[in-house]
Write an enzyme that holds these catalytic residues in place. Structure first.
Site, PDB file in Angstrom:
ATOM      1  N   GLN A  16       3.172  -6.216  -5.919  1.00  0.00           N
ATOM      2  CA  GLN A  16       2.934  -7.634  -5.687  1.00  0.00           C
ATOM      3  C   GLN A  16       2.559  -8.699  -6.569  1.00  0.00           C
ATOM      4  OE1 GLN A  16       0.462 -10.767  -2.969  1.00  0.00           O
ATOM      5  NE2 GLN A  16      -0.170  -8.667  -2.147  1.00  0.00           N
ATOM      6  N   LYS A  73      12.316   8.284 -17.561  1.00  0.00           N
ATOM      7  CA  LYS A  73      11.265   9.821 -18.511  1.00  0.00           C
ATOM      8  C   LYS A  73      12.558  10.585 -19.125  1.00  0.00           C
ATOM      9  CE  LYS A  73       7.880  10.187 -15.621  1.00  0.00           C
ATOM     10  NZ  LYS A  73       7.086  10.124 -14.189  1.00  0.00           N
ATOM     11  N   ASN A  94       3.015  -4.049 -14.372  1.00  0.00           N
ATOM     12  CA  ASN A  94       1.611  -3.964 -13.674  1.00  0.00           C
ATOM     13  C   ASN A  94       1.607  -2.783 -13.716  1.00  0.00           C
ATOM     14  OD1 ASN A  94       3.247  -4.880 -11.939  1.00  0.00           O
ATOM     15  ND2 ASN A  94       1.739  -5.029 -10.128  1.00  0.00           N
ATOM     16  N   PHE A  95       1.537  -1.688 -14.348  1.00  0.00           N
ATOM     17  CA  PHE A  95       1.452  -0.355 -13.713  1.00  0.00           C
ATOM     18  C   PHE A  95       0.259   0.439 -13.900  1.00  0.00           C
ATOM     19  CE2 PHE A  95       6.267   0.363 -16.031  1.00  0.00           C
ATOM     20  CZ  PHE A  95       7.333   1.072 -14.758  1.00  0.00           C
ATOM     21  N   GLY A  96      -0.535   0.948 -13.655  1.00  0.00           N
ATOM     22  CA  GLY A  96      -1.352   1.484 -13.392  1.00  0.00           C
ATOM     23  C   GLY A  96      -1.869   1.695 -15.403  1.00  0.00           C
ATOM     24  N   ARG A 102       2.802   6.603 -22.015  1.00  0.00           N
ATOM     25  CA  ARG A 102       2.780   7.508 -21.632  1.00  0.00           C
ATOM     26  C   ARG A 102       4.761   7.762 -22.384  1.00  0.00           C
ATOM     27  NH1 ARG A 102      -0.889   7.977 -18.279  1.00  0.00           N
ATOM     28  NH2 ARG A 102       0.065   7.421 -16.033  1.00  0.00           N
ATOM     29  N   LYS A 135      -6.971   1.881 -11.308  1.00  0.00           N
ATOM     30  CA  LYS A 135      -5.964   1.423 -10.746  1.00  0.00           C
ATOM     31  C   LYS A 135      -6.707  -0.245  -9.849  1.00  0.00           C
ATOM     32  CE  LYS A 135      -3.102   5.167 -11.114  1.00  0.00           C
ATOM     33  NZ  LYS A 135      -1.941   5.864  -9.633  1.00  0.00           N
ATOM     34  N   TYR A 137      -5.987  -2.374  -6.493  1.00  0.00           N
ATOM     35  CA  TYR A 137      -5.456  -2.996  -5.608  1.00  0.00           C
ATOM     36  C   TYR A 137      -5.843  -4.776  -5.088  1.00  0.00           C
ATOM     37  CZ  TYR A 137      -1.942   0.654  -4.149  1.00  0.00           C
ATOM     38  OH  TYR A 137      -0.300   1.649  -4.695  1.00  0.00           O
ATOM     39  N   GLU A 138      -4.890  -5.426  -4.154  1.00  0.00           N
ATOM     40  CA  GLU A 138      -5.858  -6.660  -3.850  1.00  0.00           C
ATOM     41  C   GLU A 138      -7.166  -6.628  -2.909  1.00  0.00           C
ATOM     42  OE1 GLU A 138      -4.487 -10.035  -3.494  1.00  0.00           O
ATOM     43  OE2 GLU A 138      -6.396 -10.744  -2.677  1.00  0.00           O
ATOM     44  N   ASP A 167      -4.541 -10.211  -5.774  1.00  0.00           N
ATOM     45  CA  ASP A 167      -2.459  -9.989  -6.596  1.00  0.00           C
ATOM     46  C   ASP A 167      -1.548 -11.044  -7.175  1.00  0.00           C
ATOM     47  OD1 ASP A 167      -2.734  -7.125  -6.090  1.00  0.00           O
ATOM     48  OD2 ASP A 167      -2.263  -7.537  -3.900  1.00  0.00           O
ATOM     49  N   GLY A 244     -18.277 -27.365  -1.425  1.00  0.00           N
ATOM     50  CA  GLY A 244     -18.234 -28.149  -2.251  1.00  0.00           C
ATOM     51  C   GLY A 244     -19.656 -29.413  -2.433  1.00  0.00           C
ATOM     52  N   GLY A 245     -19.822 -30.116  -3.108  1.00  0.00           N
ATOM     53  CA  GLY A 245     -20.522 -31.623  -2.603  1.00  0.00           C
ATOM     54  C   GLY A 245     -20.741 -32.052  -1.164  1.00  0.00           C
ATOM     55  N   GLN A 246     -19.574 -32.049  -0.283  1.00  0.00           N
ATOM     56  CA  GLN A 246     -19.667 -32.874   0.858  1.00  0.00           C
ATOM     57  C   GLN A 246     -19.127 -31.271   2.345  1.00  0.00           C
ATOM     58  OE1 GLN A 246     -18.963 -36.089   0.507  1.00  0.00           O
ATOM     59  NE2 GLN A 246     -18.018 -36.676  -1.167  1.00  0.00           N
TER      60      GLN A 246
HETATM   61  C1  LIG Z   1      -0.955  -0.477  -7.994  1.00  0.00           C
HETATM   62  C2  LIG Z   1      -1.247   0.558  -8.284  1.00  0.00           C
HETATM   63  C3  LIG Z   1      -2.915   0.973  -7.998  1.00  0.00           C
HETATM   64  C4  LIG Z   1      -0.116   1.728  -8.452  1.00  0.00           C
HETATM   65  O1  LIG Z   1      -0.877   2.859  -8.275  1.00  0.00           O
HETATM   66  P1  LIG Z   1       0.993   3.804  -8.804  1.00  0.00           P
HETATM   67  O2  LIG Z   1       1.624   3.853  -7.665  1.00  0.00           O
HETATM   68  O3  LIG Z   1      -0.011   5.631  -9.052  1.00  0.00           O
HETATM   69  O4  LIG Z   1       1.428   3.848  -9.893  1.00  0.00           O
HETATM   70  P2  LIG Z   1       1.738   3.970 -11.779  1.00  0.00           P
HETATM   71  O5  LIG Z   1       1.999   2.131 -12.358  1.00  0.00           O
HETATM   72  O6  LIG Z   1      -0.116   4.524 -11.944  1.00  0.00           O
HETATM   73  O7  LIG Z   1       2.578   4.310 -12.434  1.00  0.00           O
HETATM   74  C5  LIG Z   1       4.005   4.611 -11.643  1.00  0.00           C
HETATM   75  C6  LIG Z   1       4.248   5.530 -12.547  1.00  0.00           C
HETATM   76  O8  LIG Z   1       5.768   5.858 -11.877  1.00  0.00           O
HETATM   77  C7  LIG Z   1       6.776   6.009 -13.019  1.00  0.00           C
HETATM   78  N1  LIG Z   1       7.545   5.311 -13.222  1.00  0.00           N
HETATM   79  C8  LIG Z   1       7.909   3.491 -13.220  1.00  0.00           C
HETATM   80  N2  LIG Z   1       8.664   3.447 -13.654  1.00  0.00           N
HETATM   81  C9  LIG Z   1       9.602   4.374 -13.760  1.00  0.00           C
HETATM   82  C10 LIG Z   1      11.119   4.579 -14.473  1.00  0.00           C
HETATM   83  N3  LIG Z   1      11.892   2.937 -15.393  1.00  0.00           N
HETATM   84  N4  LIG Z   1      11.463   5.713 -14.771  1.00  0.00           N
HETATM   85  C11 LIG Z   1      10.364   6.818 -14.382  1.00  0.00           C
HETATM   86  N5  LIG Z   1       9.151   6.644 -13.900  1.00  0.00           N
HETATM   87  C12 LIG Z   1       8.971   5.329 -13.760  1.00  0.00           C
HETATM   88  C13 LIG Z   1       5.451   5.978 -13.794  1.00  0.00           C
HETATM   89  O9  LIG Z   1       6.011   6.464 -15.549  1.00  0.00           O
HETATM   90  C14 LIG Z   1       4.110   6.582 -13.546  1.00  0.00           C
HETATM   91  O10 LIG Z   1       4.317   7.895 -13.707  1.00  0.00           O
HETATM   92  P3  LIG Z   1       3.575   8.452 -14.462  1.00  0.00           P
HETATM   93  O11 LIG Z   1       1.922   8.243 -13.604  1.00  0.00           O
HETATM   94  O12 LIG Z   1       3.893   9.810 -13.518  1.00  0.00           O
HETATM   95  O13 LIG Z   1       3.094   8.249 -15.453  1.00  0.00           O
HETATM   96  C15 LIG Z   1      -0.867   0.614 -10.350  1.00  0.00           C
HETATM   97  O14 LIG Z   1      -0.277   0.792 -10.376  1.00  0.00           O
HETATM   98  C16 LIG Z   1      -2.803  -0.029 -10.737  1.00  0.00           C
HETATM   99  O15 LIG Z   1      -3.160  -0.052 -10.809  1.00  0.00           O
HETATM  100  N6  LIG Z   1      -1.290  -1.029 -11.025  1.00  0.00           N
HETATM  101  C17 LIG Z   1      -2.092  -2.256 -11.824  1.00  0.00           C
HETATM  102  C18 LIG Z   1      -2.689  -3.071 -11.129  1.00  0.00           C
HETATM  103  C19 LIG Z   1      -1.730  -3.937 -10.210  1.00  0.00           C
HETATM  104  O16 LIG Z   1      -1.093  -4.570 -10.665  1.00  0.00           O
HETATM  105  N7  LIG Z   1      -1.956  -3.561  -8.488  1.00  0.00           N
HETATM  106  C20 LIG Z   1      -1.641  -4.566  -8.311  1.00  0.00           C
HETATM  107  C21 LIG Z   1      -0.995  -4.236  -6.706  1.00  0.00           C
HETATM  108  S1  LIG Z   1      -0.061  -5.677  -6.257  1.00  0.00           S
END
Ligand SMILES: CC(C)(COP(=O)(O)OP(=O)(O)OC[C@H]1O[C@@H](n2cnc3c(N)ncnc32)[C@H](O)[C@@H]1OP(=O)(O)O)[C@@H](O)C(=O)NCCC(=O)NCCS
Length: 424
Positions: A16, A73, A94-96, A102, A135, A137-138, A167, A244-246
Site C-alpha cells: 500500500q 534474480k 518500498n521493499f524490506g 541484494r 520490516k 506494516y501500517e 501506509d 485543538g484550541g476549540q
Molecule cells: C511490506 C514488507 C513488510 C513486506 O515484506 P516481504 O513480503 O518479506 O517483502 P520484502 O520487501 O522484504 O522482499 C521482497 C522479496 O521479493 C523479491 N522480489 C521483489 N521483486 C522481485 C523481482 N522483480 N524479481 C525477483 N524477486 C523479486 C525480493 O528479492 C525479496 O526477496 P528476498 O528477501 O529473497 O530478497 C516489506 O517490504 C517492508 O518492510 N517494506 C518497507 C516498509 C513498507 O513499505 N511497509 C508497508 C507496506 S504497505
C-alpha cells in the site's frame, strides 16, 4: 492529466505505502511502469472477493499504471532493469531492508547507471538507526510513531485509526519528496535519494500531540476533557476531544445507532448563539449567560457538563437534523459518515470521489477518486493493469527492443518465475 506528462517512473513498490504514491503521480499524468516480480504484487491475491480476479486491495491502489514482470534474480532481468533506469526520471521502491542491495542495485549503483534519476524509498524506520533492519506494516508504524498511544480513552487500550496514516500517509510524504527532488534534478542535472520512514511520517502527522507533550512540562492542558497535570510526561489519550484550541466532541443523536453521531466544535465565537438555541429546549433559558459556561475558561473547566447538556438537546434529532439546526448558527459540525453513507453521498459523487470503473476480470467496481483537484489537468481514472499486461509494450516502446531480443529474453526466463521444485 498533463501535469506530469513528461515524467516516467519505474515503480517497484508493492502493497500500500508505495503504490499510494505512484497512483497519485499517475493520476497527475506520469507514465508509471509498475515493475513486478513474476508472481506479481502480493496484494493482487490478498483479500480476494472475486475468484481469479485481482483483489480490490490491488485495483484500488494501482490505477493508471502499466505492468511489466521482470525476474530480478536472473542476469537478463537485471539487464532489462538497468536499461529501464536509463529511460526513467524516478525509481521508487518500498521493499524490506536490503532487498535492492541484494539485487546488486543499491543507490550508488543506480545513480551510476543514471546520474539524473531520483530515487524514492519507503522503509519502516529508514536506513539509519537501531530500528533500520526491521520490516513494518501500517499498524506497526501507528504504534511506533505516536498515533496509537494518543488514540482511544485513557483507561482503555490504545487504538489504531482507520485512516491509513502509516501506509498511505507515508506515500503522500514520498510524493512530495519526489516532486521536490525532480524539480531540483531538472534544474541541476543531478538526481538524489529521497527516503521516507513510516515511523517519521506518522510522527509528522502526530505533530500536535508533541505540542501537547511539551506543554505538559509547564502545566495542565485545560482544553482536555480528561485529567492532565504538569509533569505528566506523556500526552494522554483523550477520546474524541478536538485536539485543538476549540472544544469539540462527538454527540450521539437519534436513533442512537453505531454511526448516529454528529461531531461538533463549540468554537468560542458561536457559544452565545448555540446556548440561546439549545438552552430553552433543555429547560435552561439563561444558558448563554450561565457563569459555568459564559467564558471559554469556564467552559473548558466544565466541559463534561457542557457536553451532557448538548447531548440532551441532541436526543430528539437525527445527526442530519441536528446539523441543519447548527449550520445556520455557524457551528462547525459534521455527521459521522459510514462507508455506506459516503458511497451514496451526492456531494462525494459530485466531486468524483467515488468513481465507477470496469475491469476485465471483475467487472464493475468503485475506486476512491483523486483528492487533489487540478483545474487545468484533472485526473482521468483508468483501471489497474493485469499482471504483465504491458511487458512487451514497454520493452518495445520504451526500450526499443525488437521481437528477436524480446523472444531471447523470454527464453532466458527474464519475465517469468522459475518453475517450483517438486516436493520430495
Ligand atoms: C511490506 C514488507 C513488510 C513486506 O515484506 P516481504 O513480503 O518479506 O517483502 P520484502 O520487501 O522484504 O522482499 C521482497 C522479496 O521479493 C523479491 N522480489 C521483489 N521483486 C522481485 C523481482 N522483480 N524479481 C525477483 N524477486 C523479486 C525480493 O528479492 C525479496 O526477496 P528476498 O528477501 O529473497 O530478497 C516489506 O517490504 C517492508 O518492510 N517494506 C518497507 C516498509 C513498507 O513499505 N511497509 C508497508 C507496506 S504497505
Amino acid at each position: 492529466m498533463e501535469a506530469l506528462k513528461d515524467v516516467r517512473i519505474l515503480d517497484m513498490t508493492h502493497v500500500q505505502a508505495g503504490p499510494t504514491c505512484s497512483q497519485l503521480l499517475a493520476w497527475m499524468g506520469a507514465d508509471v511502469i509498475k515493475f513486478e516480480n513474476p508472481q506479481g504484487d502480493a496484494t493482487r491475491g490478498q483479500l480476494r472477493d472475486v475468484p481469479n480476479a485481482d483483489s480490490l486491495y490491488f485495483t484500488m491502489l494501482n490505477c493508471n499504471k502499466r505492468s511489466i514482470t521482470v525476474n530480478m534474480k536472473t542476469a537478463e532481468g537485471k539487464a532489462v532493469f538497468a536499461d529501464l533506469l536509463k529511460k526513467c526520471d524516478i525509481i521508487m521502491e518500498n521493499f524490506g531492508p536490503g532487498v535492492l542491495e541484494r539485487f546488486g542495485f543499491g543507490w550508488d549503483k543506480i545513480r551510476e547507471v543514471n546520474p539524473k534519476i531520483v530515487m524514492g524509498s519507503i522503509k519502516g524506520f529508514g536506513s539509519t538507526g537501531p530500528y533500520s533492519d526491521f520490516k513494518a506494516y501500517e499498524n506497526v508504524a501507528q504504534a511506533m510513531g505516536g498515533s496509537m498511544s494518543t488514540t482511544g480513552v485513557p483507561d482503555g487500550p490504545p487504538f489504531v485509526t482507520g485512516a491509513q496514516i502509516g501506509d498511505s500517509g507515508t506515500g503522500l510524504h514520498l510524493a512530495i519528496g519526489l516532486l521536490g527532488a525532480l524539480h531540483q534534478a531538472r534544474r541541476t542535472g543531478k538526481g538524489q535519494y529521497v527516503e521516507v520512514a513510516m515511523m517519521d511520517g506518522v510522527m509528522n502527522l502526530c505533530r500536535v500531540k508533541f505540542r501537547d507533550h511539551q506543554r505538559l512540562t509547564r502545566g495542565e492542558l485545560s482544553e482536555f476533557s480528561v485529567p492532565t497535570y504538569k509533569g505528566m510526561g506523556e500526552t494522554p489519550r483523550a477520546g474524541n476531544d478536538s485536539g485543538g484550541g476549540q472544544l469539540g466532541n462527538a454527540i450521539h443523536c437519534k436513533p442512537h445507532g453505531a454511526n448516529d453521531w454528529l461531531y461538533i466544535v463549540v468554537q468560542e465565537a458561536v457559544w452565545d448563539a448555540l446556548a440561546k438555541r439549545i438552552g430553552p429546549d433543555i429547560g435552561m433559558p439563561e444558558l448563554a449567560s450561565d457563569p459555568h459556561f459564559a467564558k471559554i475558561g469556564e467552559r473548558r473547566k466544565n466541559q463534561q457538563l457542557m457536553w451532557t447538556l448538548i447531548n440532551k438537546f441532541a436526543e430528539k434529532f437525527t445527526k442530519r437534523e441536528l446539523m441543519a439546526i447548527l449550520n445556520p448558527l455557524n457551528v462547525p459540525c459534521g455527521p459521522i459518515m459510514s462507508t455506506e453513507d459516503l458511497a451514496n453521498d451526492e456531494h462525494v459523487r459530485g466531486r468524483e470521489m467515488w468513481v465507477e470503473l470496469d475491469h476485465p476480470q471483475r467487472g464493475k467496481w468503485f475506486n476512491v477518486g483523486m483528492p487533489i483537484k487540478l483545474s487545468e489537468s484533472p485526473a482521468v481514472i483508468k483501471r489497474s493493469p493485469l499482471l504483465g499486461e504491458h511487458t512487451e509494450e514497454v520493452l518495445k516502446d520504451v526500450l526499443g527492443y525488437d521481437d528477436a531480443k524480446v523472444g531471447a529474453l523470454k527464453g532466458a526466463g527474464a519475465f517469468t518465475a522459475p518453475p517450483k521444485k517438486a516436493a520430495k
